[in-house]
Design a protein around this motif. Structure first.
Motif, PDB file in Angstrom:
ATOM      1  N   VAL A 101      12.159   3.253   2.715  1.00 55.33           N
ATOM      2  CA  VAL A 101      11.860   2.857   4.091  1.00 55.33           C
ATOM      3  C   VAL A 101      10.364   2.940   4.368  1.00 55.33           C
ATOM      4  N   ASP A 102       9.952   2.296   5.435  1.00 56.09           N
ATOM      5  CA  ASP A 102       8.544   2.305   5.835  1.00 56.09           C
ATOM      6  C   ASP A 102       8.075   3.735   6.101  1.00 56.09           C
ATOM      7  N   GLY A 103       6.874   4.062   5.615  1.00 56.13           N
ATOM      8  CA  GLY A 103       6.263   5.344   5.918  1.00 56.13           C
ATOM      9  C   GLY A 103       6.998   6.543   5.357  1.00 56.13           C
ATOM     10  N   GLU A 104       7.687   6.392   4.234  1.00 56.44           N
ATOM     11  CA  GLU A 104       8.499   7.484   3.689  1.00 56.44           C
ATOM     12  C   GLU A 104       7.692   8.519   2.902  1.00 56.44           C
ATOM     13  N   PHE A 105       6.529   8.123   2.366  1.00 58.64           N
ATOM     14  CA  PHE A 105       5.830   8.999   1.428  1.00 58.64           C
ATOM     15  C   PHE A 105       4.428   9.391   1.897  1.00 58.64           C
ATOM     16  N   ASP A 106       4.044  10.609   1.514  1.00 57.00           N
ATOM     17  CA  ASP A 106       2.689  11.095   1.787  1.00 57.00           C
ATOM     18  C   ASP A 106       1.691  10.506   0.801  1.00 57.00           C
ATOM     19  N   CYS A 107       2.141  10.267  -0.418  1.00 51.10           N
ATOM     20  CA  CYS A 107       1.272   9.754  -1.474  1.00 51.10           C
ATOM     21  C   CYS A 107       2.035   8.761  -2.348  1.00 51.10           C
ATOM     22  N   VAL A 108       1.301   7.801  -2.880  1.00 51.31           N
ATOM     23  CA  VAL A 108       1.828   6.913  -3.915  1.00 51.31           C
ATOM     24  C   VAL A 108       0.879   6.957  -5.103  1.00 51.31           C
ATOM     25  N   VAL A 109       1.447   7.088  -6.291  1.00 53.42           N
ATOM     26  CA  VAL A 109       0.681   7.088  -7.536  1.00 53.42           C
ATOM     27  C   VAL A 109       1.069   5.856  -8.339  1.00 53.42           C
ATOM     28  N   ILE A 110       0.070   5.106  -8.788  1.00 50.64           N
ATOM     29  CA  ILE A 110       0.331   3.984  -9.697  1.00 50.64           C
ATOM     30  C   ILE A 110      -0.793   3.966 -10.727  1.00 50.64           C
ATOM     31  N   ALA A 111      -0.474   4.373 -11.938  1.00 51.72           N
ATOM     32  CA  ALA A 111      -1.495   4.565 -12.972  1.00 51.72           C
ATOM     33  C   ALA A 111      -1.411   3.499 -14.060  1.00 51.72           C
ATOM     34  N   HIS A 112      -2.555   2.898 -14.368  1.00 49.88           N
ATOM     35  CA  HIS A 112      -2.688   1.959 -15.486  1.00 49.88           C
ATOM     36  C   HIS A 112      -1.684   0.813 -15.392  1.00 49.88           C
ATOM     37  N   ALA A 113      -1.425   0.325 -14.214  1.00 52.41           N
ATOM     38  CA  ALA A 113      -0.375  -0.683 -14.054  1.00 52.41           C
ATOM     39  C   ALA A 113      -0.814  -1.925 -13.284  1.00 52.41           C
ATOM     40  N   LEU A 114      -1.637  -1.794 -12.270  1.00 54.55           N
ATOM     41  CA  LEU A 114      -1.967  -2.939 -11.425  1.00 54.55           C
ATOM     42  C   LEU A 114      -2.589  -4.083 -12.225  1.00 54.55           C
TER      43      LEU A 114
END
Length: 205
Positions: A101-114
């Motif tokens: 859902v919208d606004g569910e997380f304090d942080c998002v991590v995305i490593a070596h992927a974009l």
């Protein structure tokens, strides 16, 4: 390479991925060292493109909850083989179409992927959506235009099926995240062997 072909490549490569990543432990420790100070025990974190859990196991112990996801079922199976913590779970999820859902997380991590996603813009839209106001994005990313890189290595990677869809330098990558509503707090460069990695830390505006 289509999304479907891209997924097949990572499913096939999953069993070897963890082996190769073990050789880069010092590299991952440096990345974790930059991210760790921003984490706390009251944070709920979503990790996208977690692979076999190189960051998940190192960082989840500093948070309230950590959901590590990857679109490759085989990657998730490999990650689960290493066990986990009470607050760490591994799930299959597509970073470009999330069920949270919208606004569910304090942080998002995305490593070596974009840079290896056919549609990184869709991932950024989803990341922005699931983050709370002023939430934090951690996006360590290979910057293929930062410094001189081996054309032979890049060509070899293409031959085996590893394709880079985006090649950024430090400023270009910062500008890319600005376009999707993020304000960069800092960007640290780490030698990633293949290319410098920009450890980008940004806040949702």
């Amino acid at each position: 390479m289509s999304d479907k072909t891209n997924k097949k490549f990572w499913d096939k490569f999953a069993k070897l991925y963890a082996f190769f990543m073990k050789k880069d432990k010092g590299f991952y420790d440096k990345i974790c060292g930059y991210i760790n100070p921003y984490l706390s025990k009251d944070m709920n974190v979503l990790e996208l493109a977690c692979g076999s859990g190189q960051l998940s196991f190192n960082l989840s112990k500093y948070t309230k909850s950590w959901i590590a996801t990857d679109f490759s079922e085989q990657m998730i199976l490999e990650a689960r083989k290493h066990g986990g913590y009470e607050n760490l779970v591994f799930e299959i999820a597509d970073a470009t179409s999330l069920n949270f859902v919208d606004g569910e997380f304090d942080c998002v991590v995305i490593a070596h992927a974009l840079h290896i996603m056919p549609n990184p813009d869709k991932a950024m839209i989803e990341i922005y959506r699931v983050l709370k106001p002023n939430g934090i994005l951690f996006a360590p990313t290979f910057l293929w235009k930062e410094g001189k890189q081996s054309k032979f290595k890049k060509r070899l990677m293409y031959i085996v099926g590893f394709k880079m869809y985006k090649e950024w330098d430090k400023k270009q990558f910062e500008d890319f995240t600005h376009e999707y509503g993020f304000s960069v707090a800092e960007m640290k460069l780490v030698n990633g062997g293949l290319a410098p990695v920009g450890v980008l830390i940004a806040y949702k505006k």
